[in-house]
Design an enzyme around this catalytic site. Sequence first.
Site, PDB file in Angstrom:
ATOM      1  N   SER A   1      53.707  25.643  81.410  1.00  0.00           N
ATOM      2  CA  SER A   1      53.720  26.963  80.910  1.00  0.00           C
ATOM      3  C   SER A   1      52.145  27.428  80.386  1.00  0.00           C
ATOM      4  O   SER A   1      51.918  26.963  79.531  1.00  0.00           O
ATOM      5  CB  SER A   1      54.734  27.065  79.824  1.00  0.00           C
ATOM      6  OG  SER A   1      54.698  28.237  79.034  1.00  0.00           O
ATOM      7  N   HIS A  46      53.729  28.418  85.338  1.00  0.00           N
ATOM      8  CA  HIS A  46      55.027  29.072  84.529  1.00  0.00           C
ATOM      9  C   HIS A  46      54.364  30.289  83.515  1.00  0.00           C
ATOM     10  O   HIS A  46      53.359  29.835  82.926  1.00  0.00           O
ATOM     11  CB  HIS A  46      55.838  28.026  83.739  1.00  0.00           C
ATOM     12  CG  HIS A  46      56.923  28.763  83.026  1.00  0.00           C
ATOM     13  ND1 HIS A  46      58.041  28.909  83.760  1.00  0.00           N
ATOM     14  CD2 HIS A  46      57.294  29.245  81.685  1.00  0.00           C
ATOM     15  CE1 HIS A  46      59.106  29.626  83.052  1.00  0.00           C
ATOM     16  NE2 HIS A  46      58.550  29.731  81.856  1.00  0.00           N
ATOM     17  N   ASP A  70      55.254  33.168  80.741  1.00  0.00           N
ATOM     18  CA  ASP A  70      56.150  33.722  79.932  1.00  0.00           C
ATOM     19  C   ASP A  70      56.070  34.991  79.543  1.00  0.00           C
ATOM     20  O   ASP A  70      55.022  35.238  78.647  1.00  0.00           O
ATOM     21  CB  ASP A  70      56.281  32.750  78.615  1.00  0.00           C
ATOM     22  CG  ASP A  70      57.024  31.404  78.972  1.00  0.00           C
ATOM     23  OD1 ASP A  70      57.922  31.420  79.378  1.00  0.00           O
ATOM     24  OD2 ASP A  70      56.173  30.261  78.552  1.00  0.00           O
ATOM     25  N   MET A  75      57.111  38.271  77.444  1.00  0.00           N
ATOM     26  CA  MET A  75      58.068  38.553  76.371  1.00  0.00           C
ATOM     27  C   MET A  75      57.550  40.174  76.045  1.00  0.00           C
ATOM     28  O   MET A  75      56.340  40.582  75.956  1.00  0.00           O
ATOM     29  CB  MET A  75      57.653  37.719  75.034  1.00  0.00           C
ATOM     30  CG  MET A  75      58.081  36.154  75.616  1.00  0.00           C
ATOM     31  SD  MET A  75      57.785  35.010  74.231  1.00  0.00           S
ATOM     32  CE  MET A  75      57.848  33.437  74.977  1.00  0.00           C
ATOM     33  N   MET A 125      61.384  37.629  79.806  1.00  0.00           N
ATOM     34  CA  MET A 125      62.148  37.592  78.616  1.00  0.00           C
ATOM     35  C   MET A 125      62.037  39.029  78.154  1.00  0.00           C
ATOM     36  O   MET A 125      61.373  39.255  76.914  1.00  0.00           O
ATOM     37  CB  MET A 125      61.651  36.585  77.637  1.00  0.00           C
ATOM     38  CG  MET A 125      62.047  34.937  77.934  1.00  0.00           C
ATOM     39  SD  MET A 125      61.067  33.864  77.025  1.00  0.00           S
ATOM     40  CE  MET A 125      59.800  34.005  78.294  1.00  0.00           C
ATOM     41  N   MET A 141      67.634  27.251  79.689  1.00  0.00           N
ATOM     42  CA  MET A 141      66.712  27.071  78.409  1.00  0.00           C
ATOM     43  C   MET A 141      66.973  25.880  77.571  1.00  0.00           C
ATOM     44  O   MET A 141      68.334  25.941  77.087  1.00  0.00           O
ATOM     45  CB  MET A 141      66.732  28.398  77.574  1.00  0.00           C
ATOM     46  CG  MET A 141      66.099  29.781  78.220  1.00  0.00           C
ATOM     47  SD  MET A 141      64.414  29.295  78.743  1.00  0.00           S
ATOM     48  CE  MET A 141      63.553  29.052  77.161  1.00  0.00           C
ATOM     49  N   ASP A 191      63.430  24.457  80.553  1.00  0.00           N
ATOM     50  CA  ASP A 191      62.314  25.211  79.902  1.00  0.00           C
ATOM     51  C   ASP A 191      62.616  24.936  78.524  1.00  0.00           C
ATOM     52  O   ASP A 191      63.354  25.436  77.768  1.00  0.00           O
ATOM     53  CB  ASP A 191      62.143  26.750  80.250  1.00  0.00           C
ATOM     54  CG  ASP A 191      61.036  27.442  79.865  1.00  0.00           C
ATOM     55  OD1 ASP A 191      60.239  26.657  78.927  1.00  0.00           O
ATOM     56  OD2 ASP A 191      60.949  28.511  79.903  1.00  0.00           O
TER      57      ASP A 191
HETATM   58  C1  DX5 Z   1      60.122  29.628  75.548  1.00  0.00           C
HETATM   59  C2  DX5 Z   1      59.166  29.877  76.795  1.00  0.00           C
HETATM   60  C3  DX5 Z   1      58.636  28.508  77.203  1.00  0.00           C
HETATM   61  C4  DX5 Z   1      57.596  27.836  76.596  1.00  0.00           C
HETATM   62  C5  DX5 Z   1      57.778  26.170  76.576  1.00  0.00           C
HETATM   63  O1  DX5 Z   1      60.410  30.871  75.274  1.00  0.00           O
HETATM   64  O2  DX5 Z   1      60.041  30.115  77.793  1.00  0.00           O
HETATM   65  O3  DX5 Z   1      58.256  28.421  78.656  1.00  0.00           O
HETATM   66  O4  DX5 Z   1      56.305  28.146  76.589  1.00  0.00           O
HETATM   67  O5  DX5 Z   1      56.762  25.647  75.620  1.00  0.00           O
HETATM   68  P1  DX5 Z   1      57.311  24.207  75.216  1.00  0.00           P
HETATM   69  O6  DX5 Z   1      56.964  23.180  76.421  1.00  0.00           O
HETATM   70  O7  DX5 Z   1      56.192  23.945  74.365  1.00  0.00           O
HETATM   71  O8  DX5 Z   1      58.262  24.090  74.575  1.00  0.00           O
HETATM   72 ZN    ZN Z   2      59.794  30.174  79.865  1.00  0.00          ZN
END
Ligand code: DX5
Ligand code: ZN
Length: 232
Positions: free
Chosen positions: A11, A36, A38, A40, A71, A144, A178
């Site tokens: 990520s 990956h 993310d 948001m 997200m 998740m 994730d």
């Molecule tokens: C959280 C994200 C994840 C996050 C994972 O909302 O969807 O992808 O970046 O990070 P780690 O591996 O540090 O938990």
């Molecule tokens: Zn994610």
Amino acid sequence: MPIPPTLISPSLLASDFAKLGDEVRRVEAAGADWLHIDVMDGHFVPNLTIGAPVVESLARVASRPLDVHLMISEPLRYARDFVKAGAHVLTFHAELAPTPARQREMLKGLRGEGAPLVGIALNPPCAIEHIADVLDDVDLVLVMSVHAGFGGQKFMPEVLSKVRWLRERGYVGHIEMDGGIGEKTIAQCAEAGTNVFVAGSAVFGSSDMPGTIARMRETARAAQTKELHAKS
Ligand code: DX5
Ligand code: ZN
């Protein structure tokens, strides 16, 4: 049952945003299978990250598929932008679609915008049965293992039963997990049937990125093989 490939999807949320291009090259050279991303919106989750223009720039330097985790409250509104930007996997959250009809509509919408693979994500409180009727329509289920919104949280093992439920039911698509995944937590995810592993802090926080990714992959494969033998 065919085993989907074991894929490590670091990520970029945990990377240094001041040098994203270099971070992409570094993590690809270290063995990442997917990247990956993310996304948001400060509304669906209480955090703001990046949008389609950044994904477009990343696509120019990336050689690995971009695994885009939306997200955001209005995935359909922005889907075309992300596909045009170069997203390979586009995943939206199931909590936004209360009925199977709405889930189907959203999946169709994302496909209609040209997403090569479409996925549906569930936060920890969302029951896996919620998406039971649309499994034939999804390429990927993202389970998740933390509450969506922030990196660096603690892995929640109670969500593993969702992965087992999917595989027991004969789901052969990708199952991605994730949140809080690293060398210590990956085996249990793989044993349950996960094949795509997202890792932010474990990969970008490592002083030996290639070693970390290689060990994660090896541990996952060993756990999958062990599980297969246990079943036969
Ligand atoms: C959280 C994200 C994840 C996050 C994972 O909302 O969807 O992808 O970046 O990070 P780690 O591996 O540090 O938990
Ligand atoms: Zn994610």
